[in-house]
Scaffold this motif. Structure first.
Motif, PDB file in Angstrom:
ATOM      1  N   PRO A  79      -7.103 -13.289   8.698  1.00  0.00           N
ATOM      2  CA  PRO A  79      -6.331 -12.040   8.711  1.00  0.00           C
ATOM      3  C   PRO A  79      -5.434 -11.981   9.949  1.00  0.00           C
ATOM      4  CG  PRO A  79      -8.566 -11.619   9.439  1.00  0.00           C
ATOM      5  CD  PRO A  79      -8.504 -13.073   9.036  1.00  0.00           C
ATOM      6  N   TYR A  85     -11.306  -8.318   8.221  1.00  0.00           N
ATOM      7  CA  TYR A  85     -11.390  -9.293   7.147  1.00  0.00           C
ATOM      8  C   TYR A  85     -11.554  -8.537   5.838  1.00  0.00           C
ATOM      9  CZ  TYR A  85     -11.837 -13.469  10.021  1.00  0.00           C
ATOM     10  OH  TYR A  85     -11.584 -14.495  10.880  1.00  0.00           O
ATOM     11  N   SER A  99      -5.636  -6.345   2.918  1.00  0.00           N
ATOM     12  CA  SER A  99      -5.132  -7.270   3.926  1.00  0.00           C
ATOM     13  C   SER A  99      -3.638  -7.072   4.078  1.00  0.00           C
ATOM     14  CB  SER A  99      -5.433  -8.702   3.501  1.00  0.00           C
ATOM     15  OG  SER A  99      -5.002  -9.615   4.468  1.00  0.00           O
ATOM     16  N   PRO A 100      -3.086  -6.890   5.233  1.00  0.00           N
ATOM     17  CA  PRO A 100      -3.783  -6.600   6.476  1.00  0.00           C
ATOM     18  C   PRO A 100      -4.035  -5.100   6.625  1.00  0.00           C
ATOM     19  CG  PRO A 100      -1.456  -6.825   6.955  1.00  0.00           C
ATOM     20  CD  PRO A 100      -1.635  -7.037   5.454  1.00  0.00           C
TER      21      PRO A 100
END
Length: 145
Positions: A79, A85, A99-100
């Motif tokens: 990430p 994560y 993500s992110p």
């Protein structure tokens, strides 16, 4: 292909490894850096393009049409620095919106294609706890005979 990153640790200078496209894909390799054990390796890419092409040919009264398609796939398990994560909660759940996401942020987790269920919200608590949430309850929409 992240095999070059195995067994490397942070240091001064930082640990580095080269990430390449896997077999069946092409693209320029990129360097990832390991500054500390919390963030692990930091980097982006590589941008990989499939080497597999699909060709369809159709003939109608001496007319031929050829269609070629190329699929571009980019994936990374690292990430962005400082982000949580994504949760790993099962193949029937889509966590792509996680993500992110940085601490204090949220994301929606839904069911993948072939499954149904109500989407749920996960919260990125911090870099140690990562995401907190439950579900969704995904039920297969395929029938067997």
């Amino acid at each position: 292909d992240t095999s070059d990153c195995s067994g490397k640790f942070p240091g001064s200078p930082p640990g580095t490894c080269t990430v390449r496209c896997t077999e069946g894909y092409v693209g320029d390799p990129v360097t990832y850096y390991c500054f500390n054990l919390v963030d692990n390796f930091v980097g982006s890419g590589p941008d990989c393009t499939s080497t597999t092409t699909t060709t369809t040919t159709s003939s109608f009264t001496s007319t031929t049409t050829t269609v070629t398609s190329t699929t571009t796939t980019t994936s990374t398990t690292t990430p962005l620095p400082g982000s949580c994560y994504p949760p790993v909660i099962g193949q029937d759940k889509d966590t792509s919106q996680c993500s992110p996401v940085f601490p204090g942020g949220t994301c929606t987790v839904s069911c993948t294609t072939g499954y149904s269920g109500d989407p749920v919200i996960y919260t990125c608590v911090n870099l140690v706890v990562n995401f907190v949430g439950t579900g969704p309850d995904c039920v297969s929409t395929t029938t067997t005979t």
